[in-house]
Design an enzyme around this catalytic site. Structure first.
Site, PDB file in Angstrom:
ATOM      1  N   LYS A 125       3.070   0.693   1.293  1.00  0.00           N
ATOM      2  CA  LYS A 125       2.113   0.769   0.181  1.00  0.00           C
ATOM      3  C   LYS A 125       2.669   1.613  -0.968  1.00  0.00           C
ATOM      4  CE  LYS A 125      -1.490   2.423   2.470  1.00  0.00           C
ATOM      5  NZ  LYS A 125      -0.970   2.656   3.804  1.00  0.00           N
ATOM      6  N   ARG A 144     -10.287   3.184   3.826  1.00  0.00           N
ATOM      7  CA  ARG A 144      -9.654   3.073   5.137  1.00  0.00           C
ATOM      8  C   ARG A 144     -10.655   2.681   6.208  1.00  0.00           C
ATOM      9  NH1 ARG A 144      -4.842   6.835   3.811  1.00  0.00           N
ATOM     10  NH2 ARG A 144      -3.514   6.596   5.611  1.00  0.00           N
ATOM     11  N   ARG A 159      11.515   8.153   6.999  1.00  0.00           N
ATOM     12  CA  ARG A 159      11.076   8.435   5.620  1.00  0.00           C
ATOM     13  C   ARG A 159      11.335   9.893   5.255  1.00  0.00           C
ATOM     14  NH1 ARG A 159       5.126   6.850   3.681  1.00  0.00           N
ATOM     15  NH2 ARG A 159       4.394   8.295   5.286  1.00  0.00           N
ATOM     16  N   ARG A 186       7.774  14.505   6.034  1.00  0.00           N
ATOM     17  CA  ARG A 186       6.374  14.909   6.065  1.00  0.00           C
ATOM     18  C   ARG A 186       5.993  15.308   7.480  1.00  0.00           C
ATOM     19  NH1 ARG A 186       3.011  10.162   3.114  1.00  0.00           N
ATOM     20  NH2 ARG A 186       1.660  10.625   4.870  1.00  0.00           N
ATOM     21  N   ARG A 197      -1.768   8.490  14.001  1.00  0.00           N
ATOM     22  CA  ARG A 197      -2.172   7.805  12.772  1.00  0.00           C
ATOM     23  C   ARG A 197      -2.304   6.300  13.015  1.00  0.00           C
ATOM     24  NH1 ARG A 197       2.326   9.390   8.823  1.00  0.00           N
ATOM     25  NH2 ARG A 197       1.099   8.556   7.125  1.00  0.00           N
TER      26      ARG A 197
HETATM   27  P1  AMP Z   1      -1.305   8.613   3.512  1.00  0.00           P
HETATM   28  O1  AMP Z   1      -0.324   9.287   2.633  1.00  0.00           O
HETATM   29  O2  AMP Z   1      -2.057   7.509   2.820  1.00  0.00           O
HETATM   30  O3  AMP Z   1      -0.751   8.193   4.837  1.00  0.00           O
HETATM   31  O4  AMP Z   1      -2.446   9.730   3.845  1.00  0.00           O
HETATM   32  C1  AMP Z   1      -2.111  10.957   4.447  1.00  0.00           C
HETATM   33  C2  AMP Z   1      -3.343  11.598   5.034  1.00  0.00           C
HETATM   34  O5  AMP Z   1      -4.332  11.838   3.992  1.00  0.00           O
HETATM   35  C3  AMP Z   1      -4.109  10.765   6.069  1.00  0.00           C
HETATM   36  O6  AMP Z   1      -3.511  10.868   7.362  1.00  0.00           O
HETATM   37  C4  AMP Z   1      -5.487  11.404   5.994  1.00  0.00           C
HETATM   38  O7  AMP Z   1      -5.520  12.668   6.637  1.00  0.00           O
HETATM   39  C5  AMP Z   1      -5.649  11.648   4.506  1.00  0.00           C
HETATM   40  N1  AMP Z   1      -6.228  10.472   3.846  1.00  0.00           N
HETATM   41  C6  AMP Z   1      -5.605   9.614   2.983  1.00  0.00           C
HETATM   42  N2  AMP Z   1      -6.433   8.624   2.607  1.00  0.00           N
HETATM   43  C7  AMP Z   1      -7.617   8.839   3.246  1.00  0.00           C
HETATM   44  C8  AMP Z   1      -8.875   8.155   3.283  1.00  0.00           C
HETATM   45  N3  AMP Z   1      -9.097   7.023   2.603  1.00  0.00           N
HETATM   46  N4  AMP Z   1      -9.855   8.673   4.054  1.00  0.00           N
HETATM   47  C9  AMP Z   1      -9.676   9.809   4.744  1.00  0.00           C
HETATM   48  N5  AMP Z   1      -8.516  10.500   4.771  1.00  0.00           N
HETATM   49  C10 AMP Z   1      -7.490  10.022   4.035  1.00  0.00           C
END
Ligand code: AMP
Length: 216
Positions: free
Chosen positions: A13, A84, A123, A156, A167
């Site tokens: 993404k 999500r 990554r 990360r 995740r």
């Molecule tokens: P990402 O970079 O999109 O993988 O997001 C990293 C982390 O941010 C996730 O594992 C969640 O802890 C939090 N996060 C991101 N988007 C959301 C969402 N839509 N709802 C809740 N937590 C989120």
């Protein structure tokens, strides 16, 4: 153009947001990036979300919906990482309705589990400007150093193997019903995202009538 990008962590993404925003000159709203910045700044919001993020858990809906509401205006956007789950999708619909806005498509980047693990575990991100790299597929010119700003590249915390697994479980739990939500509204497009970034980009833009495109 308003697009919602759906897909598991590691489905590409972030890469597609970068390509699409550069190409169409529209704004990318990456919720994960916004939240990481808040944690880095030690802001009150950062303090509230830090533990959830470290554990690979979703931040509560009422917190993230406020962030989204603040970030959406009447310009075009590509939304990455939100919604999500179905309750976030409903909230997004009401945020857009209140602002008299609609969106074009929800694009789901479909990737096999093995590919996700390979992508996430390799990554690396720049500590300073957040640019993304991959140790094998997209290495930086100088190992551990960002091509763009010279910042240090790090892994990360939530890309470590034990958190990746969590995740993935969290993602799968919510994803099927989220896809149904958009399928029922005739908004869902599924794109095979196991391929190279350029091919995935082409498959995405095919859904919009803007002529022929190349991200290169
Ligand atoms: P990402 O970079 O999109 O993988 O997001 C990293 C982390 O941010 C996730 O594992 C969640 O802890 C939090 N996060 C991101 N988007 C959301 C969402 N839509 N709802 C809740 N937590 C989120």
């Amino acid at each position: 153009m308003r697009i919602i990008l759906l897909g598991a962590p590691g489905s590409g993404k972030g890469t597609q947001v970068k390509i699409l925003t550069d190409h169409f000159k529209i704004r990318g709203i990456s919720l994960g990036d916004i939240l990481r910045q808040e944690v880095k700044r030690n802001s009150p919001l950062g303090g509230k979300v830090k533990e959830y993020m470290q554990e690979g858990l979703l931040v509560p809906d009422e917190i993230v919906s406020l962030v989204i509401e603040e970030n959406i205006n009447n310009e075009g956007f590509i939304l990455d990482g939100y919604p999500r789950n179905v309750s976030q999708a409903e909230k997004l619909e009401s945020i857009l309705n209140n602002k008299n806005l609609s969106f074009d498509k929800a694009i789901y980047l479909d990737v096999s589990e093995n590919m996700l693990i390979t992508r996430l575990s390799g990554r690396r991100v720049c500590k300073v400007c957040n640019a993304n790299y991959h140790v094998k597929n997209m290495p930086s010119k100088r190992e551990g150093i960002c091509n763009i700003c010279g910042g240090e590249l790090i892994q990360r915390n939530d890309d470590k193997p034990e958190v990746i697994k969590k995740r993935w479980v969290v993602f799968q739990k919510e994803n099927a019903s989220l896809m149904d939500y958009y399928r029922q509204r005739d908004k869902l497009v599924i794109v095979d995202a196991n391929k190279e970034a350029e091919e995935v980009f082409q498959a995405i833009v095919k859904n919009f009538n803007y002529g022929k495109h190349s991200c290169l």
